[in-house]
Write a protein that holds these residues in place. Sequence first.
Motif, PDB file in Angstrom:
ATOM      1  N   LEU A   1      51.308  56.869  -4.333  1.00  0.00           N
ATOM      2  CA  LEU A   1      50.059  56.269  -3.893  1.00  0.00           C
ATOM      3  C   LEU A   1      48.937  57.285  -4.056  1.00  0.00           C
ATOM      4  O   LEU A   1      49.057  58.436  -3.624  1.00  0.00           O
ATOM      5  CB  LEU A   1      50.162  55.835  -2.429  1.00  0.00           C
ATOM      6  N   LEU A   2      47.847  56.848  -4.694  1.00  0.00           N
ATOM      7  CA  LEU A   2      46.726  57.744  -4.953  1.00  0.00           C
ATOM      8  C   LEU A   2      45.411  57.092  -4.550  1.00  0.00           C
ATOM      9  O   LEU A   2      45.250  55.872  -4.657  1.00  0.00           O
ATOM     10  CB  LEU A   2      46.662  58.110  -6.442  1.00  0.00           C
ATOM     11  N   ASP A   3      44.481  57.911  -4.104  1.00  0.00           N
ATOM     12  CA  ASP A   3      43.094  57.490  -3.979  1.00  0.00           C
ATOM     13  C   ASP A   3      42.633  56.994  -5.350  1.00  0.00           C
ATOM     14  O   ASP A   3      43.051  57.537  -6.386  1.00  0.00           O
ATOM     15  CB  ASP A   3      42.262  58.691  -3.516  1.00  0.00           C
ATOM     16  N   CYS A   4      41.782  55.973  -5.388  1.00  0.00           N
ATOM     17  CA  CYS A   4      41.449  55.347  -6.672  1.00  0.00           C
ATOM     18  C   CYS A   4      40.796  56.321  -7.649  1.00  0.00           C
ATOM     19  O   CYS A   4      41.042  56.247  -8.863  1.00  0.00           O
ATOM     20  CB  CYS A   4      40.576  54.115  -6.455  1.00  0.00           C
ATOM     21  N   THR A   5      39.980  57.258  -7.159  1.00  0.00           N
ATOM     22  CA  THR A   5      39.381  58.253  -8.054  1.00  0.00           C
ATOM     23  C   THR A   5      40.445  59.205  -8.593  1.00  0.00           C
ATOM     24  O   THR A   5      40.474  59.517  -9.793  1.00  0.00           O
ATOM     25  CB  THR A   5      38.294  59.052  -7.325  1.00  0.00           C
ATOM     26  N   ILE A   6      41.329  59.663  -7.716  1.00  0.00           N
ATOM     27  CA  ILE A   6      42.424  60.537  -8.140  1.00  0.00           C
ATOM     28  C   ILE A   6      43.314  59.811  -9.145  1.00  0.00           C
ATOM     29  O   ILE A   6      43.793  60.402 -10.122  1.00  0.00           O
ATOM     30  CB  ILE A   6      43.252  60.993  -6.926  1.00  0.00           C
ATOM     31  N   HIS A   7      43.526  58.510  -8.924  1.00  0.00           N
ATOM     32  CA  HIS A   7      44.343  57.717  -9.842  1.00  0.00           C
ATOM     33  C   HIS A   7      43.740  57.720 -11.243  1.00  0.00           C
ATOM     34  O   HIS A   7      44.446  57.894 -12.244  1.00  0.00           O
ATOM     35  CB  HIS A   7      44.467  56.283  -9.314  1.00  0.00           C
ATOM     36  N   GLN A   8      42.432  57.541 -11.344  1.00  0.00           N
ATOM     37  CA  GLN A   8      41.786  57.543 -12.657  1.00  0.00           C
ATOM     38  C   GLN A   8      41.930  58.905 -13.336  1.00  0.00           C
ATOM     39  O   GLN A   8      42.200  58.991 -14.541  1.00  0.00           O
ATOM     40  CB  GLN A   8      40.313  57.169 -12.514  1.00  0.00           C
ATOM     41  N   LEU A   9      41.750  59.971 -12.577  1.00  0.00           N
ATOM     42  CA  LEU A   9      41.898  61.312 -13.139  1.00  0.00           C
ATOM     43  C   LEU A   9      43.336  61.564 -13.588  1.00  0.00           C
ATOM     44  O   LEU A   9      43.579  62.187 -14.630  1.00  0.00           O
ATOM     45  CB  LEU A   9      41.481  62.363 -12.106  1.00  0.00           C
ATOM     46  N   PHE A  10      44.298  61.065 -12.822  1.00  0.00           N
ATOM     47  CA  PHE A  10      45.708  61.250 -13.160  1.00  0.00           C
ATOM     48  C   PHE A  10      46.077  60.462 -14.408  1.00  0.00           C
ATOM     49  O   PHE A  10      46.748  60.973 -15.312  1.00  0.00           O
ATOM     50  CB  PHE A  10      46.575  60.815 -11.975  1.00  0.00           C
ATOM     51  N   ASP A  11      45.640  59.211 -14.485  1.00  0.00           N
ATOM     52  CA  ASP A  11      45.979  58.370 -15.635  1.00  0.00           C
ATOM     53  C   ASP A  11      45.357  58.879 -16.929  1.00  0.00           C
ATOM     54  O   ASP A  11      45.905  58.660 -18.012  1.00  0.00           O
ATOM     55  CB  ASP A  11      45.533  56.928 -15.390  1.00  0.00           C
ATOM     56  N   THR A  12      44.213  59.535 -16.841  1.00  0.00           N
ATOM     57  CA  THR A  12      43.548  60.050 -18.040  1.00  0.00           C
ATOM     58  C   THR A  12      43.907  61.510 -18.312  1.00  0.00           C
ATOM     59  O   THR A  12      43.295  62.153 -19.160  1.00  0.00           O
ATOM     60  CB  THR A  12      42.023  59.911 -17.911  1.00  0.00           C
TER      61      THR A  12
ATOM     62  N   LEU B   1      43.916  65.474 -14.510  1.00  0.00           N
ATOM     63  CA  LEU B   1      44.529  66.118 -13.356  1.00  0.00           C
ATOM     64  C   LEU B   1      46.026  65.930 -13.479  1.00  0.00           C
ATOM     65  O   LEU B   1      46.501  64.892 -13.938  1.00  0.00           O
ATOM     66  CB  LEU B   1      44.000  65.465 -12.077  1.00  0.00           C
ATOM     67  N   SER B   2      46.787  66.938 -13.079  1.00  0.00           N
ATOM     68  CA  SER B   2      48.239  66.813 -13.121  1.00  0.00           C
ATOM     69  C   SER B   2      48.852  67.678 -12.030  1.00  0.00           C
ATOM     70  O   SER B   2      48.149  68.398 -11.315  1.00  0.00           O
ATOM     71  CB  SER B   2      48.782  67.210 -14.500  1.00  0.00           C
TER      72      SER B   2
ATOM     73  N   ILE C   1      48.442  71.555  -7.869  1.00  0.00           N
ATOM     74  CA  ILE C   1      47.517  70.575  -8.435  1.00  0.00           C
ATOM     75  C   ILE C   1      46.665  71.290  -9.482  1.00  0.00           C
ATOM     76  O   ILE C   1      46.008  72.293  -9.177  1.00  0.00           O
ATOM     77  CB  ILE C   1      46.629  69.966  -7.340  1.00  0.00           C
ATOM     78  N   VAL C   2      46.692  70.798 -10.713  1.00  0.00           N
ATOM     79  CA  VAL C   2      45.989  71.442 -11.824  1.00  0.00           C
ATOM     80  C   VAL C   2      44.931  70.482 -12.361  1.00  0.00           C
ATOM     81  O   VAL C   2      45.248  69.357 -12.754  1.00  0.00           O
ATOM     82  CB  VAL C   2      46.966  71.835 -12.949  1.00  0.00           C
ATOM     83  N   TYR C   3      43.684  70.935 -12.373  1.00  0.00           N
ATOM     84  CA  TYR C   3      42.581  70.164 -12.954  1.00  0.00           C
ATOM     85  C   TYR C   3      42.294  70.674 -14.361  1.00  0.00           C
ATOM     86  O   TYR C   3      42.250  71.882 -14.598  1.00  0.00           O
ATOM     87  CB  TYR C   3      41.318  70.310 -12.106  1.00  0.00           C
ATOM     88  N   PHE C   4      42.056  69.734 -15.277  1.00  0.00           N
ATOM     89  CA  PHE C   4      41.658  70.068 -16.640  1.00  0.00           C
ATOM     90  C   PHE C   4      40.208  69.661 -16.891  1.00  0.00           C
ATOM     91  O   PHE C   4      39.735  69.706 -18.023  1.00  0.00           O
ATOM     92  CB  PHE C   4      42.579  69.381 -17.641  1.00  0.00           C
ATOM     93  N   THR C   5      39.522  69.266 -15.844  1.00  0.00           N
ATOM     94  CA  THR C   5      38.107  68.929 -15.896  1.00  0.00           C
ATOM     95  C   THR C   5      37.459  69.478 -14.635  1.00  0.00           C
ATOM     96  O   THR C   5      38.135  70.114 -13.809  1.00  0.00           O
ATOM     97  CB  THR C   5      37.910  67.405 -16.005  1.00  0.00           C
TER      98      THR C   5
ATOM     99  N   TRP D   1      56.947  65.866 -17.380  1.00  0.00           N
ATOM    100  CA  TRP D   1      56.504  65.140 -18.573  1.00  0.00           C
ATOM    101  C   TRP D   1      54.992  64.927 -18.520  1.00  0.00           C
ATOM    102  O   TRP D   1      54.286  65.149 -19.515  1.00  0.00           O
ATOM    103  CB  TRP D   1      57.215  63.786 -18.665  1.00  0.00           C
ATOM    104  N   HIS D   2      54.476  64.508 -17.365  1.00  0.00           N
ATOM    105  CA  HIS D   2      53.040  64.258 -17.239  1.00  0.00           C
ATOM    106  C   HIS D   2      52.247  65.550 -17.427  1.00  0.00           C
ATOM    107  O   HIS D   2      51.189  65.552 -18.076  1.00  0.00           O
ATOM    108  CB  HIS D   2      52.731  63.643 -15.872  1.00  0.00           C
ATOM    109  N   PHE D   3      52.738  66.653 -16.884  1.00  0.00           N
ATOM    110  CA  PHE D   3      52.026  67.924 -17.021  1.00  0.00           C
ATOM    111  C   PHE D   3      51.949  68.348 -18.485  1.00  0.00           C
ATOM    112  O   PHE D   3      50.899  68.807 -18.958  1.00  0.00           O
ATOM    113  CB  PHE D   3      52.716  69.006 -16.186  1.00  0.00           C
ATOM    114  N   ARG D   4      53.043  68.196 -19.231  1.00  0.00           N
ATOM    115  CA  ARG D   4      53.021  68.520 -20.660  1.00  0.00           C
ATOM    116  C   ARG D   4      51.996  67.662 -21.390  1.00  0.00           C
ATOM    117  O   ARG D   4      51.244  68.149 -22.241  1.00  0.00           O
ATOM    118  CB  ARG D   4      54.403  68.298 -21.284  1.00  0.00           C
ATOM    119  N   GLN D   5      51.967  66.373 -21.068  1.00  0.00           N
ATOM    120  CA  GLN D   5      51.009  65.477 -21.701  1.00  0.00           C
ATOM    121  C   GLN D   5      49.576  65.906 -21.398  1.00  0.00           C
ATOM    122  O   GLN D   5      48.697  65.856 -22.265  1.00  0.00           O
ATOM    123  CB  GLN D   5      51.247  64.050 -21.222  1.00  0.00           C
ATOM    124  N   ALA D   6      49.318  66.339 -20.173  1.00  0.00           N
ATOM    125  CA  ALA D   6      47.977  66.776 -19.787  1.00  0.00           C
ATOM    126  C   ALA D   6      47.565  68.026 -20.559  1.00  0.00           C
ATOM    127  O   ALA D   6      46.412  68.153 -20.997  1.00  0.00           O
ATOM    128  CB  ALA D   6      47.920  67.028 -18.281  1.00  0.00           C
ATOM    129  N   VAL D   7      48.491  68.966 -20.727  1.00  0.00           N
ATOM    130  CA  VAL D   7      48.193  70.176 -21.498  1.00  0.00           C
ATOM    131  C   VAL D   7      47.858  69.814 -22.942  1.00  0.00           C
ATOM    132  O   VAL D   7      46.865  70.291 -23.507  1.00  0.00           O
ATOM    133  CB  VAL D   7      49.382  71.158 -21.434  1.00  0.00           C
TER     134      VAL D   7
END
Length: 377
Positions: free
Chosen positions: A259-270, A273-274, A283-287, A316-322
Motif C-alpha cells: 500500500l502506497l500514498d498515491c504520490t509515492i505510488h506514481q514515483l514507484f511505478d515510474t 523511487l525504489s 529508500i532510494v530516489y532517482f529524482t 528486480w524493481h531496484f535494478r529496473q530503476a537503475v
Amino acid sequence: MSSSPAAHSSSSDSGSSQPNTPPLRLENIIEEHHKATLPHSADALPHDAQLHSVDALPYVADALPHHPADISSPSNLPQISTTTMAPNNRSRGRDVHIYDINDPSTVLGGLLLTNGVTNTNFYSMVEILFLFQSDFELRDEGDARIEKDDNPLRPGSYYIHAAKPFLINDEPWLLRTISVATGTRVQSFCDTIRSRDGRCVISGKKAVRAYLDIWTGFEAAHVFPLAYEGHWTQNDYGRWITIPPQSGGTISSVQNGMLLDCTIHQLFDTYCLSINPDDNYKIVYFTVDGENLAGKYLDQQFRDDPQRPIDQLLRWHFRQAVLANMRGAGEPTFEHDFPPGSDIVGDILGGPKAGERMEFELFSRLAAQVECNVSSA
C-alpha cells in the motif's frame, strides 16, 4: 589523470571470466544475491543481457546504430546520442556523470544525486549498468580512487578504470506508466494489501480513515506490474511466491504488492523511487526528493511481516530503476495528466516508445479483468 586502465580492483565481486562457468540467469541474480553489489563477469551475464559479439548491435539509449560494434577496443563502445531538443529522458538535473577513462569525452550514464547514496551503493549501481570482463575501480576528476565504503557519494565526474573492455548492459527495461486499472482481479488484490498494511509502507503515513472504509489517497501497488504477466510466467517468477492468492495467479499474491500514498505510488511505478533490499531496505530516489524520504529505511514492522513483498521482487524493481534512470540518457518519461477532451491515443502515438506504451496500457486493463498468459514484448 591517468589514461591507462587500472588493473587493481576495489571489488572482490567482479573477477576475470572463467571459460567453464555456466551462464548466470537474471532471475538467479535476483534470487540469490545477498550483498550490496550485483556481480557480473564475462561468463556470468544476466538473462536477456548477453555479451555482444562483433556482429551484435549494442544498446544505445533510444537510438538505433547504423553499424555493428566492434568490442575489441574501448573506443568502439556504444555512444550516447545527443540532441539540442529538451530531453524527454531522465538526464536533466544530473550531477553525477560516468565515463570510461579510455574515452573521457563520452558520457556513459549518470545520476541525480539524492540523500543516502554511498560510495558502496554507487559501485553496485555501476555493476548493474555495465558488463565487466575484468576487475575495475572508480576514480574521480582528480584521479583519486573511490573507496568502496559508506561515505556519501559526492557530485562530480567518475571514470571507470578496467583492465579489459566492458559493455553497457542491454538488459531490457520494462516500460511502466501511471495507469490505475480496475477489475475483479485488482479489487481482490487491493483488499488484501489494504488489510495487511493499513499505511503507506514507504512514507509510514497512516490510512486514518480506513476504519470507515475510506482509502482516499492510498493505492495498492504491484511491485512487478500486472501488465507483464506473460513475462512473469515465462521466467517462472511465481516460484518465489509462498503465499498464493485464492484466485488470479501468483502475480496477484500479497507478496507482490504494498500500500502506497498515491504520490509515492506514481514515483514507484515510474522508477523514480525504489527500495534497495540489499542495503537494509533503504529508500532510494532517482529524482528530486520532495517527500524527504531519500536515504531512510523501511520500518521494522515491514521487515517483520511474513507476508511482505519478497526481496527478489524488490531487487528486480531496484535494478529496473537503475537502468531506467542511469543508463545512457535514461529512459523517457511520459505525460499522464490528460484533460477531458484530450486526444489521448494521438498524444501517446506521437510520443516516445508509442508501441510499447500502447501495449502496456492495453495489457494493464486486460490483466485487471482476466488472467493472461501471453508474452509481453
